[in-house]
Scaffold this motif. Structure first.
Motif, mmCIF file in Angstrom:
data_model
loop_
_atom_site.group_PDB
_atom_site.id
_atom_site.type_symbol
_atom_site.label_atom_id
_atom_site.label_comp_id
_atom_site.label_asym_id
_atom_site.label_seq_id
_atom_site.Cartn_x
_atom_site.Cartn_y
_atom_site.Cartn_z
ATOM 1 N N GLN A 252 0.805 -1.212 0.000
ATOM 2 C CA GLN A 252 0.000 0.000 0.000
ATOM 3 C C GLN A 252 0.842 1.267 0.000
ATOM 4 O O GLN A 252 0.411 2.290 -0.538
ATOM 5 C CB GLN A 252 -0.927 -0.009 1.227
ATOM 6 C CG GLN A 252 -1.941 -1.138 1.222
ATOM 7 C CD GLN A 252 -2.617 -1.328 2.561
ATOM 8 O OE1 GLN A 252 -2.416 -0.535 3.498
ATOM 9 N NE2 GLN A 252 -3.433 -2.386 2.680
ATOM 10 N N ASP A 253 1.991 1.245 0.601
ATOM 11 C CA ASP A 253 2.824 2.440 0.750
ATOM 12 C C ASP A 253 4.044 2.310 -0.154
ATOM 13 O O ASP A 253 4.963 1.537 0.127
ATOM 14 C CB ASP A 253 3.244 2.588 2.214
ATOM 15 C CG ASP A 253 3.899 3.942 2.500
ATOM 16 O OD1 ASP A 253 4.437 4.549 1.563
ATOM 17 O OD2 ASP A 253 3.868 4.368 3.668
ATOM 18 N N ALA A 254 4.068 3.100 -1.233
ATOM 19 C CA ALA A 254 5.159 3.011 -2.202
ATOM 20 C C ALA A 254 6.480 3.466 -1.593
ATOM 21 O O ALA A 254 7.545 2.898 -1.878
ATOM 22 C CB ALA A 254 4.832 3.831 -3.442
ATOM 23 N N ASP A 255 6.452 4.524 -0.736
ATOM 24 C CA ASP A 255 7.688 5.008 -0.131
ATOM 25 C C ASP A 255 8.269 3.972 0.838
ATOM 26 O O ASP A 255 9.485 3.769 0.898
ATOM 27 C CB ASP A 255 7.419 6.321 0.614
ATOM 28 C CG ASP A 255 7.120 7.473 -0.339
ATOM 29 O OD1 ASP A 255 7.554 7.383 -1.501
ATOM 30 O OD2 ASP A 255 6.458 8.434 0.084
ATOM 31 N N PHE A 256 7.389 3.352 1.587
ATOM 32 C CA PHE A 256 7.828 2.291 2.507
ATOM 33 C C PHE A 256 8.455 1.149 1.728
ATOM 34 O O PHE A 256 9.515 0.631 2.089
ATOM 35 C CB PHE A 256 6.611 1.832 3.315
ATOM 36 C CG PHE A 256 6.923 0.783 4.355
ATOM 37 C CD1 PHE A 256 8.166 0.720 4.971
ATOM 38 C CD2 PHE A 256 5.960 -0.147 4.723
ATOM 39 C CE1 PHE A 256 8.432 -0.236 5.937
ATOM 40 C CE2 PHE A 256 6.226 -1.112 5.679
ATOM 41 C CZ PHE A 256 7.469 -1.150 6.283
ATOM 42 N N ARG A 257 7.833 0.771 0.640
ATOM 43 C CA ARG A 257 8.336 -0.341 -0.181
ATOM 44 C C ARG A 257 9.683 0.006 -0.783
ATOM 45 O O ARG A 257 10.625 -0.793 -0.777
ATOM 46 C CB ARG A 257 7.317 -0.670 -1.271
ATOM 47 C CG ARG A 257 7.693 -1.872 -2.112
ATOM 48 C CD ARG A 257 6.566 -2.289 -3.023
ATOM 49 N NE ARG A 257 6.245 -1.297 -4.029
ATOM 50 C CZ ARG A 257 5.154 -0.533 -4.022
ATOM 51 N NH1 ARG A 257 4.269 -0.651 -3.055
ATOM 52 N NH2 ARG A 257 4.923 0.359 -4.983
ATOM 53 N N HIS A 258 9.821 1.218 -1.299
ATOM 54 C CA HIS A 258 11.083 1.628 -1.917
ATOM 55 C C HIS A 258 12.195 1.722 -0.882
ATOM 56 O O HIS A 258 13.336 1.305 -1.131
ATOM 57 C CB HIS A 258 10.899 2.978 -2.614
ATOM 58 C CG HIS A 258 12.127 3.427 -3.347
ATOM 59 N ND1 HIS A 258 13.143 4.137 -2.737
ATOM 60 C CD2 HIS A 258 12.519 3.256 -4.641
ATOM 61 C CE1 HIS A 258 14.097 4.396 -3.613
ATOM 62 N NE2 HIS A 258 13.748 3.864 -4.782
ATOM 63 N N ALA A 259 11.876 2.244 0.290
ATOM 64 C CA ALA A 259 12.895 2.352 1.336
ATOM 65 C C ALA A 259 13.379 0.976 1.769
ATOM 66 O O ALA A 259 14.579 0.761 1.980
ATOM 67 C CB ALA A 259 12.331 3.124 2.523
ATOM 68 N N LEU A 260 12.460 0.042 1.905
ATOM 69 C CA LEU A 260 12.836 -1.311 2.283
ATOM 70 C C LEU A 260 13.730 -1.942 1.220
ATOM 71 O O LEU A 260 14.761 -2.558 1.539
ATOM 72 C CB LEU A 260 11.581 -2.153 2.507
ATOM 73 C CG LEU A 260 11.797 -3.633 2.844
ATOM 74 C CD1 LEU A 260 12.579 -3.783 4.136
ATOM 75 C CD2 LEU A 260 10.462 -4.368 2.950
ATOM 76 N N GLY A 261 13.367 -1.807 -0.046
ATOM 77 C CA GLY A 261 14.169 -2.377 -1.118
ATOM 78 C C GLY A 261 15.547 -1.766 -1.199
ATOM 79 O O GLY A 261 16.551 -2.458 -1.419
#
Length: 1536
Positions: A863-872
């Motif tokens: 749901q959260d693109a920024d969260f996903r990108h930061a994790l990656g």
């Protein structure tokens, strides 16, 4: 004919006839299935009628199970009803049970016709003579575990899918059950499978929302919550069995999923299950099922792999605890109402380190070695340097030594009786003395006693091996012999000595006594007599010192009270015990685990405080290379490079201590990088992750409240205040103020005298922090508004993840994993859309904290693109860090400054980074000064012992670290203990003045001590690393150590390329992990893929056994200490090895004598030589006595005597023994259970002979074993020969070598294990059999080859018997061996001789008679050829002279034959395949074929040898076709 009994009562009801409801398309498959079932037994299908029915058969496996369960009696086929016969009453009294198996009667004509009307079969319709008798009352062996598991699963799966099913009935309850559980208010359903009462015997199976089959089990390694984020399935034996059940029952995965899958947001629930006396709770929490059990002390255990790290704090436990509390209250009230009920009291928890109560005062042996005694060498005796060396002795007494001791004890008893009668008063003494003397003379005549005139003399020089001859003058000297007889007096006797006249010897050969079952102390008493003892008396001494772990003072008291003639003082007893122990031969097999092999994948190392006195003259001889710690700063190993910022992060994650002003500024600056939104900056991505859960800028803690109350559908115990234990969002509520005091491992934390936090012990209880991270207020307070404070599930996953990825170094996180696949997942998170990353998650399955975090927040990640990108982005940096550190190490190790200082890090890693062999190390050692490495192999000089592990690399040292240890005290954390600025571990190593610093033990997970090193300096991780590098050619996959975090950081800066090449991981052992606050990377339960099922506490178990030796060892000198420690470790290993080899490895064996096992399984030869009675079978038929045979000769029991009480195969600990890498397993299901506890898998010899005749007809006998890979089916069949079977189970009985091969023997053909004499000689017999067939045939070879040479191969005992001891050659000992085996040296082209060098290595000697040449083949060392070839040359000369005459011997000119070394022949690069190389080379030499194999072919050749030895033939075209058939989880043994 006698009277006939009345008609038997019907045992079964008439057959149930039901209409078939299936469609017509499925009918042919059903008919085929029924016709394929075994016939002729109760339960076999007779007819199938398609009467317009629409249902499937009730249970396809019912017939097979009935057949297996009816194996005790002969069953009758169904026959048409007949009129009952009237018989007369049987005579009164119990009839005798006929135990003979009755043949099955032939079916009557028309019995299988369809017009029988389906009538029921009545027992009364059968003739009395054909009726089966009742079987014996003894229980038959249960079917194998996986058979019962499959049956239980099949019935449960059919019920779950709405199909008819059946379950077995009977008085004997099965230990295997499969039941379906579920929430009545929702669609949540699962299958609970149990195969025993232990926590490792349970599993929960269900289907995820996305279609995968998931499992929570104790041996599982995968996070079900993480896997459920994709459509993947768990990989374990339980899911494999479930899939097999679905396939066999014709149930599609779609149908099973429709019935059993969870919803997208299932409601949590708890239900109770009872398994015998054990109660457990089935809990569904956050889409993951698990089983939770509670001990009597209310300590919880959750079996879900994702919950291991959190012990009793996971969501499953929190949900189950209120229900368990309610249930305990009900049970307590019931107990009050029923006073007769007994409430079991919990046993008090024992100390973690085990019992350590000495048998006597701690200081009673102080200075015992230095005290003067009553024995000494006389002034006229030769100096000890001029006396011949002592003869080596068996570690445990053999048959000959025991019998010799009995003769001496009998002699002492009768001489004492005679002397006592002589001194007695009375007139009848003369006649009595004559009778006694007559009896004694008769006993002497038949060898039951020794004559008074018998003067024992050594027959061989112990130094050079020269045999005593007539010209040697014997000097007779007085001696006194103490026997083990409790009442007999000591014997006055004479012993002889002589002088060896060898050119290089010239030593005095004093009497030693080994060949007479005696031991001469080589010291004189006050009467100037040599002091001699029987072996049995010394065994009493060792039983006290080694086995009972007593002191020498206590042992002296015991011997003085047990043997009346014993009168030595304790200081003399110390000298006696030490002298005898130094003569013992410890075989390499006593330090090698039969399961792990010589290259174990897992080792546990640890220091143990078993110290001794430390004199100044003890200087260990170890030549090491200078490989210090390189300057690689910790900042470059972290995602967050600022050390001050990392310290602030750790403070936030671990405590509520207020942040300093400087830390607040650092966190503020880091937080502001989020606003910049630089998506390429790794630290910005890390900040986004951290501040999502610990936001910066809040003024108060914001405790947060739960989003809702109790979820619908969860029934809460009435009146229980813990009903609020569940949130609507699926989180478990934990109220910190209402938590009960810890009763788990935290309560056992202690602070030792050095200030270290330890688990258990005598220290004061460790003070636990009163304020936790939850109580922080202000900046970086936990985000309880988004994730409630009492939602413990989320925070249990957040903190370890942030600590590992942001607060610590990240090197090693992906070590041993597929870094390319992990990089793909990270890029998928960064660059692709929501949900795309779910298809590439298998790369990180083994990283527990990562899978927990991603699995928990999977929906938020989408749901959260920024969260996903930061994790990656953060994960990508962690993956790339490994490659970057490799570059940093290369640059640091090749700096000019490092090279100028003599540091060889780079060169060491380059030269020793592969899999070196002992030959490589010997070549390096030859380049060093002889004085520097002269004593490295002498354990009394090097103070280390690794009997089964030769050195393969030089050790490494760090002179810079040694300089920092000057003035080291150990009370405080010293700079020498810190492994770089990134070391957060608070472990400090103490030092003890006036004594050594303990020992470093290397233990395998099966508690076999592989070796140890005595520490003369304070314990250091550098020394632990050096031991691992020195002894293991293939480094272990995982090294468990109580300071693995330090070891990993030390290795990273010293030999990183080696550990990277071998994929080595350093992980804390479980008992010590609770005392560490370092990165989760090193926690065992965060790496279940590498630690599941591994006993990481093996070193602690070994310590608990050896710690009782502390008292007896503490006051010994280093050399004496080493002597005793080596024997103690060997005896501890032998008892464990005997248990591992038994049919029930869990049974106790303290009552089992170890000598039969030792001489039949571990010791290759008896140190008494071929004259010993225990070696008679080798001289007769070339094989060793079995353990049972030796035990029978001694009249003692062995573990095989209790084979009838073997537990059900595969239970508990052995459940995963046969599981392959993909989770599949092969299990014997033929239902034949022999007495040794294993299912019979014996081939049909008639079928083998038929196949051999066919092979002979196609003329392929001259082809050596193929190196082409086996098919998957045949490879699985080979693996199944040993899978899940007890080691004592027979695989091949009485082969051509007259040897019975067991599962334990065939296991040596797996991996890199050493081959024993039984395997080698069984293969030798096949070589000779093939050679005889070729020699007797007139068939020519292939067109491209000449006829194969005529060969003869000796067994492995031939060379050992030819050279029984150093410097001694005995042709007469093997003079008849060639005649017995049919050898005619004038009629052979080649003679092949396998040789065992030093009981450690196999080589091959080949006499090429046709080419007049000697060949020497050594796959590893390439040394020792001169001695072997000289011995073989001498034997051939003697053999030709004895058989063919002097003229032929002169004509052959054997002395002029060339000796050829094995230049260019295949070489091994592992440490255990020398036997396979030798057999493969012998196979080629015997056929005149080139040696076209290498190290890469070893796995295939081991499989080929298993096949050849199983069928017992080398002349088959396709021996694999005779292997048992494997079908998924079961083996079907066909009747040939």
């Amino acid at each position: 004919m006698g009277d006939q009994g009345p008609p038997r009562k019907r045992r079964f009801h008439p057959p149930v006839v039901t209409p078939y409801l299936g469609d017509r398309d499925a009918l042919p498959a059903l008919v085929d299935r029924l016709t394929s079932l075994p016939s002729g037994a109760l339960g076999s299908a007779a007819t199938v009628r398609s009467a317009g029915t629409e249902s499937r058969p009730a249970d396809p496996s019912w017939s097979a199970r009935v057949l297996a369960n009816c194996g005790r009696r002969a069953a009758l086929r169904a026959t048409p009803r007949a009129a009952p016969q009237v018989v007369e009453a049987a005579p009164r009294g119990r009839p005798r049970c006929d135990k003979r198996q009755r043949p099955l009667p032939e079916p009557a004509p028309g019995a299988d016709d369809e017009d029988d009307g389906g009538r029921a079969v009545d027992d009364a319709s059968l003739s009395v003579g054909a009726a089966p008798r009742r079987a014996s009352s003894r229980r038959s062996s249960a079917p194998p575990l996986d058979t019962r598991m499959m049956a239980a699963l099949s019935a449960c799966v059919r019920r779950a899918c709405g199909l008819p099913s059946s379950t077995p009935i009977g008085r004997r309850a099965s230990t295997v059950s499969a039941v379906m559980v579920g929430d009545p208010a929702s669609r949540s359903r699962a299958i609970v499978l149990r195969v025993g009462s232990g926590k490792a015997d349970a599993a929960v199976l269900w289907s995820s929302h996305r279609g995968g089959i998931l499992c929570s089990c104790f041996v599982g390694t995968q996070n079900a919550l993480f896997i459920s984020a994709s459509s993947r399935s768990s990989v374990c034996r339980h899911t494999t069995a479930l899939r097999s059940c679905l396939s066999k029952n014709g149930i599609s995965l779609d149908r099973f999923w429709q019935r059993m899958h969870l919803g997208s947001a299932p409601t949590n629930f708890v239900c109770r299950q009872q398994y015998g006396p054990m109660r457990f709770w089935v809990v569904l929490y956050r889409s993951v099922y698990s089983l939770v059990s509670f001990t009597a002390a209310n300590v919880a255990t959750c079996i879900a792999p994702s919950c291991r790290r959190f012990r009793a704090r996971c969501g499953h436990v929190v949900l189950a605890r209120p229900f368990n509390t309610e249930r305990r209250a009900i049970d307590a009230s019931d107990a009050v109402r029923d006073p007769a009920a007994e409430v079991a009291k919990p046993k008090p928890a024992g100390a973690v380190d085990g019992p350590s109560v000495p048998l006597g005062p701690d200081d009673e042996d102080v200075g015992i070695e230095s005290e003067p005694g009553d024995t000494d060498r006389a002034s006229g005796d030769a100096a000890e340097a001029n006396v011949a060396a002592r003869v080596r002795r068996n570690l445990l007494p053999c048959l000959g030594e025991i019998k010799s001791g009995d003769v001496w004890a009998r002699t002492a008893d009768w001489r004492g009786l005679f002397a006592g009668r002589c001194s007695a008063e009375g007139g009848s003494r003369s006649s009595e003395l004559e009778k006694i003397s007559s009896i004694m003379d008769g006993c002497v005549g038949i060898g039951l006693m020794h004559a008074r005139t018998f003067v024992p003399v050594e027959q061989y020089c112990g130094s050079c091996g020269r045999m005593r001859k007539e010209q040697h003058v014997i000097v007779k000297e007085r001696a006194v012999l103490y026997t083990h007889h409790p009442t007999a007096p000591a014997i006055e006797m004479l012993v002889g000595r002589w002088e060896c006249d060898g050119a290089d010897c010239k030593r005095q050969v004093e009497y030693d006594g080994n060949f007479d079952g005696l031991f001469n102390l080589r010291r004189r008493d006050k009467q100037r007599r040599w002091v001699v003892f029987t072996r049995a008396l010394l065994d009493k001494l060792f039983s006290n010192i080694i086995t009972a772990r007593s002191t020498y003072t206590a042992a002296t008291r015991h011997l003085a009270s047990d043997v009346l003639s014993f009168a030595l003082r304790r200081q003399d007893v110390v000298k006696l015990g030490t002298a005898m122990l130094r003569t013992f031969v410890i075989p390499a097999e006593a330090a090698c685990c039969p399961i792990c092999g010589p290259n174990p994948e897992f080792v546990v190392i640890d220091g143990q405080a078993l110290v001794c006195t430390d004199p100044d003259d003890a200087n260990p001889s170890r030549h090491e290379e200078e490989v210090p710690v390189l300057d690689i700063p910790a900042s470059v190993l972290c995602v967050v490079q600022s050390a001050q910022l990392r310290a602030a992060i750790s403070k936030v994650l671990r405590s509520a201590v207020a942040l300093t002003a400087a830390q607040t500024l650092l966190l503020d600056a880091w937080h502001k990088t989020i606003a910049v939104n630089d998506r390429t900056c790794v630290e910005t991505a890390a900040a986004r992750l951290f501040f999502r859960f610990f936001p910066f800028g809040t003024k108060s803690g914001g405790t947060g409240t739960a989003a809702g109350g109790t979820p619908a559908g969860l029934s809460t115990p009435a009146g229980n205040a813990a009903a609020s234990a569940v949130t609507a969002g699926g989180g478990a509520i934990v109220d910190a103020e209402e938590q009960t005091p810890s009763t788990g491992l935290e309560a056992k934390l202690r602070k030792d005298e050095d200030g270290n936090i330890t688990l258990g012990g005598k220290g004061t209880p460790a003070k636990l922090p009163s304020d936790s991270w939850r109580d922080r207020v202000g900046h970086c307070a936990p985000n309880f508004e988004m994730y409630p404070k009492r939602d413990d599930g989320a925070w249990l996953h957040v903190r370890p993840f942030l600590q590992a990825l942001v607060g610590e170094t990240v090197t090693g996180m992906f070590q041993g994993h597929n870094e390319t696949a992990a990089r793909l997942m990270a890029n998928s998170l960064r660059l692709q859309g929501p949900g795309m990353w779910r298809d590439v998650t298998d790369a990180v399955d083994g990283i527990g904290f990562l899978t927990n975090f991603v699995g928990w927040f999977a929906d938020e990640i989408d749901q959260d693109a920024d969260f996903r990108h930061a994790l990656g982005t953060t994960l990508l940096r962690a993956v790339d860090m490994e490659r970057d550190v490799d570059v940093l190490f290369s640059a640091a190790s090749n700096k000019k400054e490092a090279l100028d200082r003599g540091w060889v890090n780079s060169e060491y890693c380059r030269k020793w980074g592969g899999r070196p062999t002992p030959a490589d190390y010997a070549a390096w050692r030859a380049t060093k000064p002889a004085a520097a490495v002269a004593d490295m192999d002498n354990p009394l000089k090097s103070f280390e012992s690794f009997p089964g592990l030769e050195r393969v690399r030089p050790g490494i040292k760090d002179s810079e670290a040694l300089k920092r240890r000057v003035g080291y005290k150990g009370k405080d954390r010293h700079a020498a203990d810190v492994e770089g600025d990134g070391d957060a571990c608070n472990k400090a190593f103490s030092i003890k003045c006036g004594s050594t610093q303990g020992v470093f033990n290397v233990v395998c997970p099966h508690v076999i001590t592989l070796g140890f090193r005595c520490l003369f300096r304070a314990e250091s991780v550098g020394e632990a690393l050096s031991i691992i590098l020195e002894r293991f050619p293939q480094l272990p996959k995982v090294i468990f150590y109580d300071v693995a975090c330090k070891l990993d950081k030390n290795a990273l800066r010293r030999v990183r390329p080696i550990l990277r090449a071998h994929n080595v991981r350093c992980i804390l052992d479980r008992p010590h992990s609770i005392t560490h606050t370092c990165s989760p990377i090193y926690m065992p339960d965060e790496s279940l893929g590498a630690t599941a099922g591994v006993a990481t506490q093996a070193a602690e178990v070994s310590h608990s056994i050896a710690v009782a030796n502390r008292t007896s060892l503490a006051y010994m000198k280093p050399a004496t200490y080493m002597t005793h420690k080596m024997v103690q470790v060997a005896m501890m290993n032998i008892r464990k090895l005997q248990r591992l080899s038994s049919a029930n490895p869990k049974s106790e064996n303290d009552h089992i004598p170890l000598a039969p096992f030792f001489h039949s399984q571990l010791a290759r030869r008896c140190e008494l030589g071929s004259s010993c009675p225990c070696q008679s079978s080798i001289a007769d038929d070339g094989r060793r006595e079995t353990e049972q045979t030796l035990a029978d000769k001694l009249g003692r029991p062995t573990h095989t005597a209790n084979a009838g009480t073997v537990p059900e195969t595969g239970s508990s600990s052995s459940a995963a023994a046969g599981v392959g890498g993909d989770g599949t397993a092969a299990v014997v299901v033929n239902g034949v259970q022999p007495a040794d506890g294993g299912s019979a898998l014996l081939p049909d010899d008639a079928a083998v002979e038929a196949a051999a005749m066919q092979s002979w007809s196609v003329r392929t006998l001259w082809l050596p074993m193929s190196t082409s890979s086996l098919s998957d089916e045949h490879a699985a069949a080979v693996d199944a020969l040993v899978a899940e079977r007890p080691p004592s189970a027979r695989v091949r009985t009485q082969n051509k070598a007259k040897i019975t091969l067991t599962v334990a023997d065939f296991r040596l053909l797996v991996g890199e294990r050493w081959l024993n004499d039984e395997l080698m000689n069984s293969f030798v017999a096949l070589l000779n059999h093939r050679s005889n067939l070729l020699s007797s045939s007139s068939v020519a070879g292939p067109v491209s080859h000449a006829s194969p040479p005529r060969t003869h191969t000796f067994n492995t005992f031939f060379f050992s018997r030819l050279v029984e001891r150093a410097g001694y050659y005995d042709y007469h000992g093997v003079r008849t061996w060639g005649v017995k085996s049919g050898l005619d040296v004038s009629a052979v082209d080649r003679v092949i001789i396998p040789v065992n060098v030093g009981n450690m290595h196999w080589v091959l000697a080949v006499i090429d008679v046709a080419a007049r040449r000697f060949h020497y083949y050594d796959s590893m060392h390439g040394v020792g050829a001169a001695h072997v070839l000289a011995t073989v040359r001498r034997w051939l000369s003697d053999e030709v002279l004895a058989r063919l005459g002097e003229d032929v011997a002169r004509a052959w000119g054997i002395e002029d034959w060339d000796g050829v070394m094995d230049i260019g022949l295949p070489r091994q690069s592992d440490g255990g395949s020398c036997g396979v190389f030798v057999l493969a080379a012998a196979d080629c030499f015997s056929l005149g074929a080139p040696l076209c194999f290498g190290q890469a072919d070893m796995p295939v050749l081991r499989q080929r040898m298993s096949t050849v030895l199983y069928v017992d033939s080398l002349v088959l075209v396709d021996a694999c076709s005779l292997l048992p058939k494997v079908d998924n989880l079961s083996i079907v043994v066909e009747d040939f």
